[in-house]
Design an enzyme around this catalytic site. Structure first.
Site, PDB file in Angstrom:
ATOM      1  CG  HIS A 143     -16.018 -16.291  33.630  1.00 27.33           C
ATOM      2  ND1 HIS A 143     -16.632 -16.996  32.624  1.00 27.33           N
ATOM      3  CD2 HIS A 143     -14.690 -16.327  33.351  1.00 27.33           C
ATOM      4  CE1 HIS A 143     -15.713 -17.441  31.779  1.00 27.33           C
ATOM      5  NE2 HIS A 143     -14.521 -17.038  32.200  1.00 27.33           N
ATOM      6  CG  HIS A 184     -10.118 -18.488  34.352  1.00 27.10           C
ATOM      7  ND1 HIS A 184     -10.259 -19.779  33.886  1.00 27.10           N
ATOM      8  CD2 HIS A 184     -10.943 -17.719  33.595  1.00 27.10           C
ATOM      9  CE1 HIS A 184     -11.132 -19.791  32.883  1.00 27.10           C
ATOM     10  NE2 HIS A 184     -11.561 -18.551  32.689  1.00 27.10           N
ATOM     11  CG  ASP A 199      -5.019 -20.518  35.455  1.00 21.20           C
ATOM     12  OD1 ASP A 199      -6.097 -19.887  35.426  1.00 21.20           O
ATOM     13  OD2 ASP A 199      -4.682 -21.305  34.544  1.00 21.20           O
ATOM     14  N   GLY A 246     -10.618 -23.046  26.961  1.00 23.53           N
ATOM     15  CA  GLY A 246      -9.607 -23.250  25.933  1.00 23.53           C
ATOM     16  C   GLY A 246     -10.096 -22.716  24.606  1.00 23.53           C
ATOM     17  CG  HIS A 277     -14.783 -20.528  28.737  1.00 27.17           C
ATOM     18  ND1 HIS A 277     -14.801 -21.242  29.909  1.00 27.17           N
ATOM     19  CD2 HIS A 277     -14.055 -19.401  28.979  1.00 27.17           C
ATOM     20  CE1 HIS A 277     -14.113 -20.574  30.833  1.00 27.17           C
ATOM     21  NE2 HIS A 277     -13.650 -19.455  30.295  1.00 27.17           N
ATOM     22  CD  GLU A 291     -13.135 -15.199  25.498  1.00 20.00           C
ATOM     23  OE1 GLU A 291     -12.412 -14.376  26.073  1.00 20.00           O
ATOM     24  OE2 GLU A 291     -13.067 -16.417  25.696  1.00 20.00           O
ATOM     25  CG  ASP A 327     -11.750 -14.144  31.707  1.00 15.48           C
ATOM     26  OD1 ASP A 327     -11.864 -15.308  32.127  1.00 15.48           O
ATOM     27  OD2 ASP A 327     -11.473 -13.889  30.522  1.00 15.48           O
TER      28      ASP A 327
END
Length: 364
Positions: free
Chosen positions: A19, A21, A23, A181, A208, A211, A299
């Site tokens: 996991h 990202h 960006d 998101g 996701h 969380e 993350d």
């Protein structure tokens, strides 16, 4: 023995990351250079050290708005083929330098269309970057394999399109699909058509869930959508009652453990977003003790100022973990990867277990 584990030792361990990202992992200096090249003028500072500190401070602020603002800057400079390829290549190099031997890195193609790229062009630019980064890492004696997850934004309406692209590109580096998101108000069942399509195509996907939002999010992701893994999943502890040192699992928690549903936990990020109060109080300790299929992840390395080795070091200090624990997490992650079974087994038996065995022997 965890007190003997140093960050440098952990960095040499063969680790697996599920996991991460794209960006959320840029080098601060790269953000500045890409901003200059694109004429992007909204950065809070052009000094790389100050910018790195700003990203962490904004992510730590407790303000979701400031946290999300950080991504407007990274995505803002990732709008050309050259920028995407560079960021992906550097991602692979940085992960390899941290001792990661297999990684699944996710990104949302729909967020990189502002300069006129097509979705396919975005995907191909990122895949090319990962290929370049893997080659550069190999030239420095570091072996890494990077698989790509295509992410759809849960508040948007392109999930079916992204799912079809994940299937189309699955033989050339895309290993799965994800939605991300805001959870609240955007249930995964809104994207049921995409998940049903992926299941018909025998494709893998993670969601996701659990969380920012609680057990209903996890339940929907698993029982309605059929997720293979849960992104974060920390709120599964809401279905576990601990009394007099004994844990009693509710129906959903028992199902997650019984079915070996992988939990993609990101300790530092979970603290920043308020999903956990501290490393010491992070549910990962209890869930590891109860032998859930727990994995450790980064993350967003830029926003959290972290690496996978740093996440392991924090856990080792908080929970007294030693090499056996870190190997357990790493094998869990490799078992849970969206790779064919024989390839997962080859990495476990060919790199992960021998690598940890050498470290244990060297530090005994």
């Amino acid at each position: 023995m965890s007190h003997q584990l140093t960050l440098d030792q952990i960095r040499r361990a063969p680790k697996v990351l599920l996991h991460d990202h794209l960006d959320g992992g840029l080098r601060p200096a790269t953000v500045v250079e890409l901003a200059d090249a694109a004429g992007y003028t909204r950065l809070p500072t052009r000094d790389p050290a100050e910018l790195g500190a700003w990203f962490e401070a904004a992510a730590d602020s407790g303000s979701l708005e400031r946290y999300l603002e950080t991504f407007s800057h990274t995505v803002g400079v990732m709008q050309t083929r050259e920028a995407l390829t560079r960021v992906a290549a550097e991602c692979a190099e940085d992960l390899a330098a941290d001792g990661v031997v297999y990684a699944e890195v996710r990104f949302a193609p729909e967020q990189h269309l502002e300069a006129g790229l097509l979705l396919e062009e975005v995907i191909e630019a990122v895949l090319e970057g990962f290929r370049v980064g893997q080659e550069r890492a190999a030239a420095h004696g570091r072996s890494i394999r990077v698989g790509t997850l295509l992410t759809a934004m849960r508040h948007a309406a392109r999930s079916q399109e992204i799912a079809e692209l994940a299937v189309r590109y699955r033989d050339v580096g895309v290993v799965g699909f994800d939605i991300a998101g805001a959870e609240a108000g955007h249930p995964p069942t809104r994207h049921l058509d995409a998940f049903e399509y992926l299941r018909r195509e025998n494709a893998h996907f993670t969601i996701h869930a659990g969380e920012a939002f609680g057990l209903p999010s996890i339940w929907e992701a698993l029982q309605w959508c059929g997720a293979d893994r849960l992104g974060h999943g920390v709120r599964i502890v809401d279905d576990i009652e601990v009394s007099d040192g004994k844990a009693r699992l509710g129906r959903l928690a028992a199902y997650v453990r019984d079915k070996r549903v992988p939990l993609e936990m990101c300790p530092s990020s979970n603290i920043q977003t308020g999903a956990a109060a501290s490393i010491e109080e992070h549910p990962i300790g209890l869930l590891r003790d109860l032998r859930f299929r727990v994995t450790v992840n980064t993350d967003n390395r830029l926003q959290s100022g972290t690496t996978l080795s740093a996440e392991f070091a924090k856990l080792a200090e908080a929970f007294g973990y030693g090499w056996d624990d870190l190997e357990w997490f790493s094998v869990n992650a490799m078992k849970s990867a969206f790779l064919p079974f024989d390839e997962r087994l080859a990495l476990i038996n060919g790199q992960i277990k021998p690598g940890f065995a050498r470290l244990k022997w060297a530090t005994e």
